[in-house]
Write a protein that holds these residues in place. Structure first.
Motif, PDB file in Angstrom:
ATOM      1  N   GLY A 129       0.800  -1.211   0.000  1.00  0.00           N
ATOM      2  CA  GLY A 129       0.000   0.000   0.000  1.00  0.00           C
ATOM      3  C   GLY A 129       0.837   1.267   0.000  1.00  0.00           C
ATOM      4  N   GLY A 130       2.000   1.218   0.671  1.00  0.00           N
ATOM      5  CA  GLY A 130       2.874   2.385   0.686  1.00  0.00           C
ATOM      6  C   GLY A 130       3.355   2.756  -0.702  1.00  0.00           C
ATOM      7  N   LEU A 131       3.721   1.748  -1.497  1.00  0.00           N
ATOM      8  CA  LEU A 131       4.160   2.014  -2.867  1.00  0.00           C
ATOM      9  C   LEU A 131       3.006   2.522  -3.727  1.00  0.00           C
ATOM     10  N   VAL A 132       1.807   2.043  -3.464  1.00  0.00           N
ATOM     11  CA  VAL A 132       0.635   2.512  -4.213  1.00  0.00           C
ATOM     12  C   VAL A 132       0.440   4.011  -3.985  1.00  0.00           C
ATOM     13  N   ILE A 133       0.462   4.421  -2.723  1.00  0.00           N
ATOM     14  CA  ILE A 133       0.269   5.833  -2.390  1.00  0.00           C
ATOM     15  C   ILE A 133       1.404   6.675  -2.961  1.00  0.00           C
ATOM     16  N   SER A 134       2.625   6.163  -2.872  1.00  0.00           N
ATOM     17  CA  SER A 134       3.778   6.886  -3.418  1.00  0.00           C
ATOM     18  C   SER A 134       3.645   7.079  -4.927  1.00  0.00           C
ATOM     19  N   THR A 135       3.160   6.047  -5.611  1.00  0.00           N
ATOM     20  CA  THR A 135       2.978   6.140  -7.057  1.00  0.00           C
ATOM     21  C   THR A 135       1.890   7.150  -7.412  1.00  0.00           C
ATOM     22  N   ILE A 136       0.794   7.121  -6.665  1.00  0.00           N
ATOM     23  CA  ILE A 136      -0.297   8.075  -6.909  1.00  0.00           C
ATOM     24  C   ILE A 136       0.199   9.505  -6.730  1.00  0.00           C
ATOM     25  N   ARG A 137       0.947   9.756  -5.670  1.00  0.00           N
ATOM     26  CA  ARG A 137       1.443  11.103  -5.397  1.00  0.00           C
ATOM     27  C   ARG A 137       2.443  11.554  -6.458  1.00  0.00           C
ATOM     28  N   SER A 138       3.267  10.635  -6.945  1.00  0.00           N
ATOM     29  CA  SER A 138       4.237  11.012  -7.979  1.00  0.00           C
ATOM     30  C   SER A 138       3.524  11.430  -9.262  1.00  0.00           C
ATOM     31  N   PHE A 139       2.412  10.762  -9.573  1.00  0.00           N
ATOM     32  CA  PHE A 139       1.656  11.144 -10.770  1.00  0.00           C
ATOM     33  C   PHE A 139       0.926  12.465 -10.572  1.00  0.00           C
ATOM     34  N   MET A 140       0.472  12.728  -9.377  1.00  0.00           N
ATOM     35  CA  MET A 140      -0.169  14.011  -9.108  1.00  0.00           C
ATOM     36  C   MET A 140       0.827  15.150  -9.302  1.00  0.00           C
ATOM     37  N   PHE A 141       2.085  14.903  -8.980  1.00  0.00           N
ATOM     38  CA  PHE A 141       3.130  15.901  -9.220  1.00  0.00           C
ATOM     39  C   PHE A 141       3.317  16.128 -10.715  1.00  0.00           C
ATOM     40  N   VAL A 142       3.219  15.064 -11.520  1.00  0.00           N
ATOM     41  CA  VAL A 142       3.325  15.205 -12.976  1.00  0.00           C
ATOM     42  C   VAL A 142       2.176  16.058 -13.514  1.00  0.00           C
ATOM     43  N   TYR A 143       0.955  15.787 -13.037  1.00  0.00           N
ATOM     44  CA  TYR A 143      -0.192  16.606 -13.451  1.00  0.00           C
ATOM     45  C   TYR A 143       0.015  18.070 -13.042  1.00  0.00           C
ATOM     46  N   PHE A 144       0.566  18.267 -11.855  1.00  0.00           N
ATOM     47  CA  PHE A 144       0.839  19.621 -11.382  1.00  0.00           C
ATOM     48  C   PHE A 144       1.825  20.325 -12.318  1.00  0.00           C
ATOM     49  N   LEU A 145       2.873  19.624 -12.742  1.00  0.00           N
ATOM     50  CA  LEU A 145       3.843  20.203 -13.673  1.00  0.00           C
ATOM     51  C   LEU A 145       3.198  20.567 -15.007  1.00  0.00           C
ATOM     52  N   LEU A 146       2.296  19.730 -15.480  1.00  0.00           N
ATOM     53  CA  LEU A 146       1.593  20.041 -16.729  1.00  0.00           C
ATOM     54  C   LEU A 146       0.781  21.323 -16.599  1.00  0.00           C
ATOM     55  N   MET A 147       0.128  21.499 -15.451  1.00  0.00           N
ATOM     56  CA  MET A 147      -0.627  22.731 -15.223  1.00  0.00           C
ATOM     57  C   MET A 147       0.298  23.946 -15.217  1.00  0.00           C
ATOM     58  N   VAL A 148       1.464  23.798 -14.596  1.00  0.00           N
ATOM     59  CA  VAL A 148       2.415  24.914 -14.525  1.00  0.00           C
ATOM     60  C   VAL A 148       2.945  25.258 -15.915  1.00  0.00           C
ATOM     61  N   ILE A 149       3.309  24.242 -16.695  1.00  0.00           N
ATOM     62  CA  ILE A 149       3.804  24.481 -18.058  1.00  0.00           C
ATOM     63  C   ILE A 149       2.751  25.197 -18.887  1.00  0.00           C
ATOM     64  N   TYR A 150       1.528  24.722 -18.795  1.00  0.00           N
ATOM     65  CA  TYR A 150       0.433  25.331 -19.551  1.00  0.00           C
ATOM     66  C   TYR A 150       0.184  26.762 -19.080  1.00  0.00           C
ATOM     67  N   GLY A 151       0.151  26.962 -17.772  1.00  0.00           N
ATOM     68  CA  GLY A 151      -0.187  28.276 -17.234  1.00  0.00           C
ATOM     69  C   GLY A 151       0.888  29.318 -17.466  1.00  0.00           C
ATOM     70  N   LEU A 152       2.166  28.918 -17.359  1.00  0.00           N
ATOM     71  CA  LEU A 152       3.255  29.873 -17.493  1.00  0.00           C
ATOM     72  C   LEU A 152       3.579  30.215 -18.941  1.00  0.00           C
ATOM     73  N   LEU A 153       3.377  29.262 -19.836  1.00  0.00           N
ATOM     74  CA  LEU A 153       3.840  29.462 -21.205  1.00  0.00           C
ATOM     75  C   LEU A 153       2.738  29.766 -22.221  1.00  0.00           C
ATOM     76  N   ILE A 154       1.530  29.320 -21.976  1.00  0.00           N
ATOM     77  CA  ILE A 154       0.473  29.498 -22.972  1.00  0.00           C
ATOM     78  C   ILE A 154      -0.423  30.677 -22.593  1.00  0.00           C
ATOM     79  N   PRO A 155      -0.464  31.735 -23.419  1.00  0.00           N
ATOM     80  CA  PRO A 155      -1.364  32.868 -23.134  1.00  0.00           C
ATOM     81  C   PRO A 155      -2.822  32.416 -23.153  1.00  0.00           C
ATOM     82  N   ASN A 156      -3.562  32.768 -22.115  1.00  0.00           N
ATOM     83  CA  ASN A 156      -4.949  32.307 -21.981  1.00  0.00           C
ATOM     84  C   ASN A 156      -5.815  33.381 -21.359  1.00  0.00           C
TER      85      ASN A 156
END
Length: 218
Positions: free
Chosen positions: A131-158
């Motif tokens: 279960g610990g590895l499951v939670i760790s994997t979920i959190r690591s992917f949430m960080f990836v989604y967070f990075l995608l939001m940052v890339i989109y927000g900082l670089l793409i005029p909206n």
């Protein structure tokens, strides 16, 4: 012409919001999109390198039943990003709507790739019973989604509405993936039950909420 008559010059009314943004905004979107595509392409390359190194350094690492779909999505992302970069570097004339279409297609494919990878990697850890590895994997992917939001927000005029549409979608996707795992695989809850604590859930949720708000209103 009658005496006292006022001559009024014709006034051009601009109804297309994209046209009303002017050439500077159009060029800014083009340049920022090019930078975002380069970052995404480098990120994809590093992710693939991680897979290859993992296969050599850790026996059984990522031996997951996802090769076909994972490979197809990687090819689709690579093709979309590469073709888009070539078009942008060659200065092919593109309208504002066409540039926005590139943004949506590329980010949509990248998000689909991340979501597909999340589902199968988390399922792999669930079947491993840790279960610990499951939670760790979920959190690591949430960080990836967070990075995608940052890339989109900082670089793409909206506009705020345009940013909100994509960021809300990104924030909701990992939750839907976890819900799908819970509904389709009863062992998911059995393995992770003791690890689903308030501090774990609230911390990850706060990160996604902060990212979405920053991108939308920043």
């Amino acid at each position: 012409m009658m005496k006292g008559e006022v001559i009024r010059a014709p006034i051009a009314l601009v109804t297309d919001s994209a046209s009303g943004l002017g050439g500077e905004a159009h060029q800014l979107l083009r340049e920022r999109l090019r930078a975002a595509l380069i970052i995404l392409l480098v990120g994809q390359g590093l992710a693939i390198l991680r897979e290859i190194l993992g296969a050599f350094l850790q026996e059984g690492f990522y031996q997951i039943d996802r090769q076909a779909g994972y490979g197809l999505l990687n090819v689709a992302v690579f093709a979309a990003v590469t073709v888009s970069l070539v078009i942008l570097f060659l200065s092919v004339p593109l309208s504002w709507k066409q540039l926005r279409a590139i943004v949506l297609v590329v980010f949509g494919l990248v998000i689909a790739l991340v979501a597909y990878n999340q589902y199968h990697e988390v399922l792999h850890e669930v079947r491993g019973g840790d279960g610990g590895l499951v939670i760790s994997t979920i959190r690591s992917f949430m960080f990836v989604y967070f990075l995608l939001m940052v890339i989109y927000g900082l670089l793409i005029p909206n506009t705020g509405l345009q940013a909100a549409r994509l960021t809300v979608s990104i924030a909701v996707i990992p939750l839907l993936i976890n819900l799908s795992l819970y509904l389709r695989h009863p062992e998911f809850w059995k393995v992770c039950e003791e690890f689903f604590r308030f501090d774990q859930i609230s911390q990850s949720s706060l990160m996604m909420l902060t990212g979405a708000m920053t991108v939308t209103y920043g």
